[in-house]
Design a protein around this motif. Structure first.
Motif, short mmCIF file in Angstrom:
data_model
loop_
_atom_site.label_atom_id
_atom_site.label_comp_id
_atom_site.label_asym_id
_atom_site.label_seq_id
_atom_site.Cartn_x
_atom_site.Cartn_y
_atom_site.Cartn_z
N THR A 28 -52.00 77.08 -21.58
CA THR A 28 -51.76 77.64 -20.02
C THR A 28 -52.05 79.24 -19.87
O THR A 28 -52.52 79.63 -20.82
CB THR A 28 -49.96 77.95 -19.76
OG1 THR A 28 -49.47 78.77 -20.72
CG2 THR A 28 -49.44 76.56 -20.32
N LYS A 29 -51.97 79.67 -18.65
CA LYS A 29 -52.62 81.00 -18.48
C LYS A 29 -51.83 81.99 -19.24
O LYS A 29 -52.04 83.08 -19.56
CB LYS A 29 -52.78 81.34 -16.96
CG LYS A 29 -53.80 80.58 -16.52
CD LYS A 29 -53.87 80.72 -14.70
CE LYS A 29 -54.98 79.93 -14.14
NZ LYS A 29 -54.96 79.90 -12.67
N TYR A 30 -50.31 81.46 -19.31
CA TYR A 30 -49.55 82.56 -20.12
C TYR A 30 -50.12 82.79 -21.52
O TYR A 30 -50.17 83.67 -22.31
CB TYR A 30 -48.18 82.08 -20.25
CG TYR A 30 -47.39 82.58 -18.94
CD1 TYR A 30 -47.60 83.81 -18.18
CD2 TYR A 30 -46.28 81.89 -18.46
CE1 TYR A 30 -47.12 84.26 -16.90
CE2 TYR A 30 -45.37 82.48 -17.50
CZ TYR A 30 -45.80 83.59 -16.86
OH TYR A 30 -44.96 84.06 -15.84
N ASP A 31 -50.53 81.71 -22.08
CA ASP A 31 -51.07 81.63 -23.37
C ASP A 31 -52.01 82.62 -23.58
O ASP A 31 -52.39 83.69 -24.42
CB ASP A 31 -51.52 80.35 -23.98
CG ASP A 31 -50.56 79.17 -24.15
OD1 ASP A 31 -49.62 79.77 -25.20
OD2 ASP A 31 -50.13 78.32 -23.51
N LEU A 32 -53.01 82.47 -22.67
CA LEU A 32 -54.31 83.30 -22.61
C LEU A 32 -54.09 84.75 -22.15
O LEU A 32 -54.61 85.74 -22.81
CB LEU A 32 -55.41 82.82 -21.59
CG LEU A 32 -55.88 81.46 -21.73
CD1 LEU A 32 -56.78 81.10 -20.50
CD2 LEU A 32 -56.50 81.15 -23.14
N LEU A 53 -41.21 80.63 -20.14
CA LEU A 53 -42.28 80.27 -20.58
C LEU A 53 -43.35 81.50 -21.27
O LEU A 53 -44.04 80.96 -22.04
CB LEU A 53 -43.18 79.64 -19.44
CG LEU A 53 -42.30 78.51 -18.75
CD1 LEU A 53 -42.90 78.14 -17.56
CD2 LEU A 53 -42.08 77.58 -19.79
N LEU A 54 -43.05 82.61 -20.99
CA LEU A 54 -43.89 83.73 -21.38
C LEU A 54 -43.55 83.76 -22.97
O LEU A 54 -44.29 84.07 -23.90
CB LEU A 54 -43.64 84.84 -20.69
CG LEU A 54 -44.32 86.19 -21.20
CD1 LEU A 54 -46.00 85.91 -20.96
CD2 LEU A 54 -44.09 87.37 -20.36
N ILE A 55 -42.26 83.62 -23.19
CA ILE A 55 -41.76 83.72 -24.68
C ILE A 55 -42.33 82.75 -25.62
O ILE A 55 -42.85 82.58 -26.51
CB ILE A 55 -40.22 83.96 -24.65
CG1 ILE A 55 -39.61 84.99 -24.14
CG2 ILE A 55 -39.77 83.77 -26.22
CD1 ILE A 55 -38.34 85.25 -24.03
N ASP A 56 -42.37 81.44 -24.87
CA ASP A 56 -42.95 80.02 -25.47
C ASP A 56 -44.31 80.25 -25.91
O ASP A 56 -44.65 80.04 -26.91
CB ASP A 56 -42.57 79.01 -24.66
CG ASP A 56 -41.25 78.64 -24.34
OD1 ASP A 56 -40.32 79.02 -25.33
OD2 ASP A 56 -41.09 77.78 -23.43
N ALA A 57 -45.13 80.93 -24.90
CA ALA A 57 -46.39 81.20 -25.06
C ALA A 57 -46.61 82.21 -26.14
O ALA A 57 -47.44 82.03 -27.03
CB ALA A 57 -47.15 81.77 -23.64
N TYR A 58 -45.71 83.24 -26.37
CA TYR A 58 -45.77 84.25 -27.29
C TYR A 58 -45.60 83.47 -28.70
O TYR A 58 -46.47 84.03 -29.72
CB TYR A 58 -44.67 85.26 -26.97
CG TYR A 58 -44.75 86.44 -27.93
CD1 TYR A 58 -45.73 87.81 -27.77
CD2 TYR A 58 -44.23 86.38 -29.24
CE1 TYR A 58 -45.60 88.72 -28.53
CE2 TYR A 58 -44.31 87.62 -30.10
CZ TYR A 58 -44.87 88.65 -29.63
OH TYR A 58 -45.10 89.62 -30.65
N GLN A 59 -44.65 82.94 -28.71
CA GLN A 59 -44.19 82.18 -30.04
C GLN A 59 -45.59 81.31 -30.64
O GLN A 59 -45.72 81.51 -31.99
CB GLN A 59 -43.14 81.48 -29.72
CG GLN A 59 -41.81 81.87 -29.37
CD GLN A 59 -41.26 82.78 -30.60
OE1 GLN A 59 -41.34 84.04 -30.85
NE2 GLN A 59 -40.58 81.86 -31.73
N ARG A 60 -46.21 80.56 -29.65
CA ARG A 60 -47.12 80.01 -30.15
C ARG A 60 -48.64 80.56 -30.53
O ARG A 60 -49.38 80.26 -31.44
CB ARG A 60 -47.49 78.57 -29.51
CG ARG A 60 -48.07 78.81 -28.08
CD ARG A 60 -47.95 77.19 -27.65
NE ARG A 60 -48.47 77.22 -26.19
CZ ARG A 60 -48.38 76.11 -25.44
NH1 ARG A 60 -47.76 74.95 -26.05
NH2 ARG A 60 -48.71 76.22 -24.02
N MET A 61 -48.59 81.78 -30.03
CA MET A 61 -49.94 82.62 -29.91
C MET A 61 -49.78 83.40 -31.37
O MET A 61 -50.69 83.92 -32.04
CB MET A 61 -50.00 83.34 -28.78
CG MET A 61 -50.56 82.80 -27.56
SD MET A 61 -52.26 81.74 -27.77
CE MET A 61 -51.62 79.92 -27.95
#
Length: 343
Positions: A104-108, A127-135
């Motif tokens: 997602t754009k949050y990941d980027l 969702l921002l925290i989810d993106a942070y966790q996987r990045m």
């Protein structure tokens, strides 16, 4: 800013990104992993299926904006039960949102910044925290996250103030994190009442006063949020004499009319001598053009007159279509070396 030492100091300053509800909507245009959507304040009740709760109040609201609706409920003691039911439903709904399996754009966004940078969120969803966790599986050199209205997936330690992912424990006190309280949209918000939110704002104001680039993503700074706008303006103008080359980028929906821009952002633009631009996509920003080197890239283009383009950029046609492994491979050259080391 016309000598090398000044530029060297400039590029060490942080890039601060403020995200609002529009950023989450933009990041999951087709819904979350299970197809559930998020919403901006206007139309929030119907978009999230909460109409039955509101109808139970017996009040005819003259607005479809959640802030107007909730403020009315909060001002009436006879609506306490309805208000609490609404709060519980909001918390439950945002807790249920899961980041899609696709990028997602949050990941980027998270991956486009480094430890010296910050993302400050007004959103309740995690969702921002989810993106942070996987990045973090790609690199631990990621920006610090701040949650100005609390967050369903953020936790904090009431003993030392440390905070992090809600399922973790405090690394200092070894107690399980307490869930953060959500700051609901009343017309007059108290940013000092809750310890977690108070400390988040203190950190946010400090970084806002120092940031070289401010990106505002899907947050309109509503006129009704008087306290937030006052705090934003006061922090941003703390060192106003030193902001001549600073820059503000606003990411808004395609077709956004410049005349609709918040007065709060127009006021701030005066302190950066008009260095403000509106972009229709994350992919049009310095974050995507110079991922992990946004301030350096901005300085190289605007302070050194560089006419070339970045070797590594997030492309709008490919960006969110990467697999995790493809994204990891794509970003690896930047993780290994600094393409702007000549600065």
């Amino acid at each position: 800013m016309n000598n090398a030492i000044d530029i060297e100091k400039f590029v060490l300053r942080p890039h601060l990104v403020i995200v609002g509800a529009g950023a989450t909507v933009d990041s999951i245009p087709n819904g979350d992993r299970n197809g559930r959507k998020s919403s901006v304040m206007n139309g929030f009740i119907d978009n999230l299926g909460l109409r039955e709760i509101i109808d139970g109040s017996g009040i005819q609201f003259g607005s479809e904006n959640l802030e107007d609706i909730y403020s009315t409920l909060a001002e009436r003691e006879d609506c306490k039960d309805v208000r609490e039911q609404l709060e519980d439903s909001i918390f439950e709904y945002f807790s249920s949102l899961e980041i899609p399996d696709t990028i997602t754009k949050y990941d980027l966004l998270v991956l486009s910044l480094t430890k010296k940078d910050y993302i400050a969120s007004f959103n309740w969803d995690g969702l921002l925290i989810d993106a942070y966790q996987r990045m973090r599986k790609i690199t631990d050199d990621l920006p610090e996250l701040l949650f100005l209205h609390g967050n369903v997936k953020a936790g904090y330690c009431p003993f030392c103030g440390h905070f992090g992912y809600y399922r973790n424990s405090c690394p200092k006190c070894h107690f399980e994190y307490f869930p953060t309280q959500l700051l609901y949209p009343t017309r007059h918000k108290d940013y000092s009442k809750d310890l977690f939110i108070k400390t988040q704002w203190e950190k946010f104001e400090e970084i806002l006063s120092k940031a070289a680039i401010l990106t505002i993503y899907g947050y309109s700074a509503p006129k009704t949020d008087v306290e937030a706008i006052e705090k934003l303006t006061k922090a941003f103008t703390r060192y106003s004499d030193n902001r001549f080359f600073d820059y503000i980028q606003i990411i808004e929906r395609p077709g956004f009319n410049y005349s609709e821009i918040s007065n709060a952002w127009l006021e701030l633009s005066g302190y950066v001598h008009g260095h403000l631009n509106i972009k229709e996509s994350f992919f049009d920003t310095y974050l995507a053009e110079f991922p992990r080197r946004s301030v350096e890239g901005y300085a190289k283009v605007n302070l050194k007159g560089w006419w070339e383009s970045s070797d590594v950029s997030f492309d709008k046609d490919k960006g969110v279509n990467y697999t995790f492994k493809e994204l990891q491979k794509f970003i690896s050259p930047i993780l290994a070396a600094d393409p702007f080391k000549s600065l």
